[in-house]
Design an enzyme around this catalytic site. Structure first.
Site, PDB file in Angstrom:
ATOM      1  N   THR A  31      40.056  51.177  38.950  1.00  0.00           N
ATOM      2  CA  THR A  31      40.470  49.790  39.115  1.00  0.00           C
ATOM      3  C   THR A  31      39.287  48.863  38.882  1.00  0.00           C
ATOM      4  O   THR A  31      38.170  49.160  39.304  1.00  0.00           O
ATOM      5  CB  THR A  31      41.050  49.479  40.517  1.00  0.00           C
ATOM      6  N   ASP A  71      39.103  46.244  40.397  1.00  0.00           N
ATOM      7  CA  ASP A  71      38.922  45.572  41.694  1.00  0.00           C
ATOM      8  C   ASP A  71      37.878  46.266  42.580  1.00  0.00           C
ATOM      9  O   ASP A  71      37.370  45.668  43.524  1.00  0.00           O
ATOM     10  CB  ASP A  71      40.249  45.533  42.460  1.00  0.00           C
ATOM     11  N   ARG A  99      29.095  18.603  35.582  1.00  0.00           N
ATOM     12  CA  ARG A  99      30.382  18.874  36.212  1.00  0.00           C
ATOM     13  C   ARG A  99      30.306  20.032  37.202  1.00  0.00           C
ATOM     14  O   ARG A  99      29.370  20.827  37.167  1.00  0.00           O
ATOM     15  CB  ARG A  99      31.409  19.271  35.144  1.00  0.00           C
ATOM     16  N   GLU A 102      40.639  35.655  43.200  1.00  0.00           N
ATOM     17  CA  GLU A 102      42.061  35.268  43.220  1.00  0.00           C
ATOM     18  C   GLU A 102      42.684  35.413  44.613  1.00  0.00           C
ATOM     19  O   GLU A 102      43.649  34.743  44.942  1.00  0.00           O
ATOM     20  CB  GLU A 102      42.849  36.103  42.205  1.00  0.00           C
ATOM     21  N   ARG A 130      36.294  20.999  36.591  1.00  0.00           N
ATOM     22  CA  ARG A 130      37.202  21.729  35.691  1.00  0.00           C
ATOM     23  C   ARG A 130      37.338  23.164  36.201  1.00  0.00           C
ATOM     24  O   ARG A 130      36.429  23.693  36.842  1.00  0.00           O
ATOM     25  CB  ARG A 130      36.638  21.797  34.269  1.00  0.00           C
TER      26      ARG A 130
HETATM   27  O1  F6P Z   1      44.424  45.664  40.177  1.00  0.00           O
HETATM   28  C1  F6P Z   1      43.935  45.169  38.973  1.00  0.00           C
HETATM   29  C2  F6P Z   1      44.468  43.788  38.731  1.00  0.00           C
HETATM   30  O2  F6P Z   1      43.935  43.315  37.505  1.00  0.00           O
HETATM   31  C3  F6P Z   1      44.194  42.785  39.845  1.00  0.00           C
HETATM   32  O3  F6P Z   1      42.875  42.329  39.856  1.00  0.00           O
HETATM   33  C4  F6P Z   1      45.254  41.741  39.568  1.00  0.00           C
HETATM   34  O4  F6P Z   1      45.602  41.032  40.735  1.00  0.00           O
HETATM   35  C5  F6P Z   1      46.397  42.573  39.099  1.00  0.00           C
HETATM   36  O5  F6P Z   1      45.868  43.809  38.620  1.00  0.00           O
HETATM   37  C6  F6P Z   1      47.194  41.931  37.989  1.00  0.00           C
HETATM   38  O6  F6P Z   1      48.272  42.745  37.711  1.00  0.00           O
HETATM   39  P1  F6P Z   1      49.190  42.577  36.424  1.00  0.00           P
HETATM   40  O7  F6P Z   1      48.452  43.130  35.257  1.00  0.00           O
HETATM   41  O8  F6P Z   1      50.400  43.366  36.758  1.00  0.00           O
HETATM   42  O9  F6P Z   1      49.445  41.115  36.262  1.00  0.00           O
END
Ligand code: F6P
Length: 360
Positions: free
Chosen positions: A138, A140, A175, A235, A278
């Site tokens: 991942t 993440d 900015r 996010e 921005r």
């Molecule tokens: O788990 C990896 C990831 O890219 C996350 O960082 C993100 O929230 C999610 O998958 C996005 O998933 P999808 O590709 O289904 O939009």
């Protein structure tokens, strides 16, 4: 221990740079041990019908080391244990069908390359008698038991490059630039890319932020004469007392989709600082493209180790990076958990010491 004759390999969940490097390592090291490798397409869905898999030889994987994506395809949705599935032989419970097909396809073991969701599914199939070895994937980097997942380094490298580019335009226009990165409920990408890119504020899910604290820090930079600022937002970050920004609620076995906090932070900073602001969302660009050399090496080591564990009959396990070694962890100790940024993280504390605000 039964002899390992035919190994299945599949990729599940969102793609991550390095998946092909793992597949290549699994196929090549299997072949060199006289083990046949069956590539299963589109995650566990490839075990529903006999025509959704193919034998992979070293010839088939030559040259894929450097490619992003996955030659096997993947799906990022729901729990197959929840839904019956229509097949060419009638409607079946998905998991019964997968177990049945695993045996019909003459497989002796399965390498599941996936994130927490796919590894949890793999673990459930292990409990149903399928010999499974997991490989953590991942961008993440939120899987427990391994310091790194492949894909993370590539995502951080891309985000860092993006932040570098934003620096020059931010400075030119004086900015505030807000950049939203992925990471789900963990702030690893934001923290690493934020530090590597020299961000002034890094907002992560582990630390609910106060926008006034962030604004105060950016105003202070103005007073020094540094009239631009870079804010990196994960996010999954959210304000104190506020909630997660979602693009889509969870539905029918699909996980909720995070996103939108960057725009919110951008608007709030424009109001509180009075500066031009921005925002940009890096999104899936972080998952695409060629893996870094670090991810290629890690993915290759993971693939080789997965075959070694399968040959030794060590199933119900996941390969993991415990520097400098690649080790085996038990899947039951991994699934259902999320590795988040600890508050005593050396990198977090170093960033704070350097004056980076986390909005707390
Ligand atoms: O788990 C990896 C990831 O890219 C996350 O960082 C993100 O929230 C999610 O998958 C996005 O998933 P999808 O590709 O289904 O939009």
């Amino acid at each position: 221990m039964a002899q390992l004759r035919r190994l299945g390999v599949l990729t599940g969940g969102g793609d991550a740079p390095g998946l092909n490097a793992v597949i290549r390592a699994v196929v090549k090291s299997s072949a060199n041990s006289g083990i046949e490798c069956l590539g299963i397409e589109d995650s566990f869905d490839g075990l529903i019908e006999p025509d959704r898999s193919r034998l992979l030889t070293p010839r088939d994987v030559t040259g894929i080391l450097r490619f992003g994506g996955t030659i096997l395809g993947t799906v990022n949705r729901g729990d197959p244990f929840q839904h019956p599935v229509a097949t060419s032989e009638g409607t079946h419970d998905y998991s019964d069908r997968v177990v049945d097909m695993f045996h019909k396809m003459g497989l002796s073991a399965l390498v599941v390359i996936g994130g927490d969701g796919s590894l949890a599914i793999g673990h459930r199939f292990f409990l149903r008698g399928i010999p499974v070895v997991g490989v953590p994937k991942t961008i993440d980097n939120d899987i427990v038991g391994t310091t790194n997942c492949f894909g993370f380094d590539t995502a951080v490298a891309f985000a860092t490059d993006a932040i570098d580019r934003l620096h020059t335009t931010a400075e030119a226009h004086k900015r505030i630039m807000v950049v939203e990165v992925m990471g789900r409920y963990a702030g690893w990408i934001a923290l690493y890319a934020g530090v590597a890119g020299g961000a002034d504020a890094i907002l992560i899910p582990e630390i609910p932020f106060d926008i006034d604290v962030v604004a105060a820090r950016l105003r202070e930079r103005d007073r020094w004469g540094a009239k631009f600022s870079i804010v990196v937002v994960a996010e999954g970050a959210f304000p104190k007392g506020g909630k997660l920004a979602l693009l889509e609620e969870a539905h029918a076995g699909f996980a909720e989709r995070l996103g939108g906090i960057g725009v919110q932070v951008c608007a709030a900073l424009a109001t509180t600082t009075g500066k031009e602001t921005r925002s940009v969302v890096l999104g899936h660009l972080q998952r695409g493209g060629a893996p870094t050399s670090f991810d290629r090496v890690l993915a290759t080591r993971f693939g080789g180790k997965a075959v070694e564990l399968a040959k030794r009959g060590e199933f119900g396990t996941m390969v993991a990076f415990d520097p400098p070694d690649i080790v085996a962890r038990r899947l039951e100790d991994i699934v259902g958990k999320t590795k988040t940024v600890p508050m005593d993280s050396d990198l977090l504390l170093t960033a704070k010491a350097l004056g980076v605000t986390f909005g707390d």
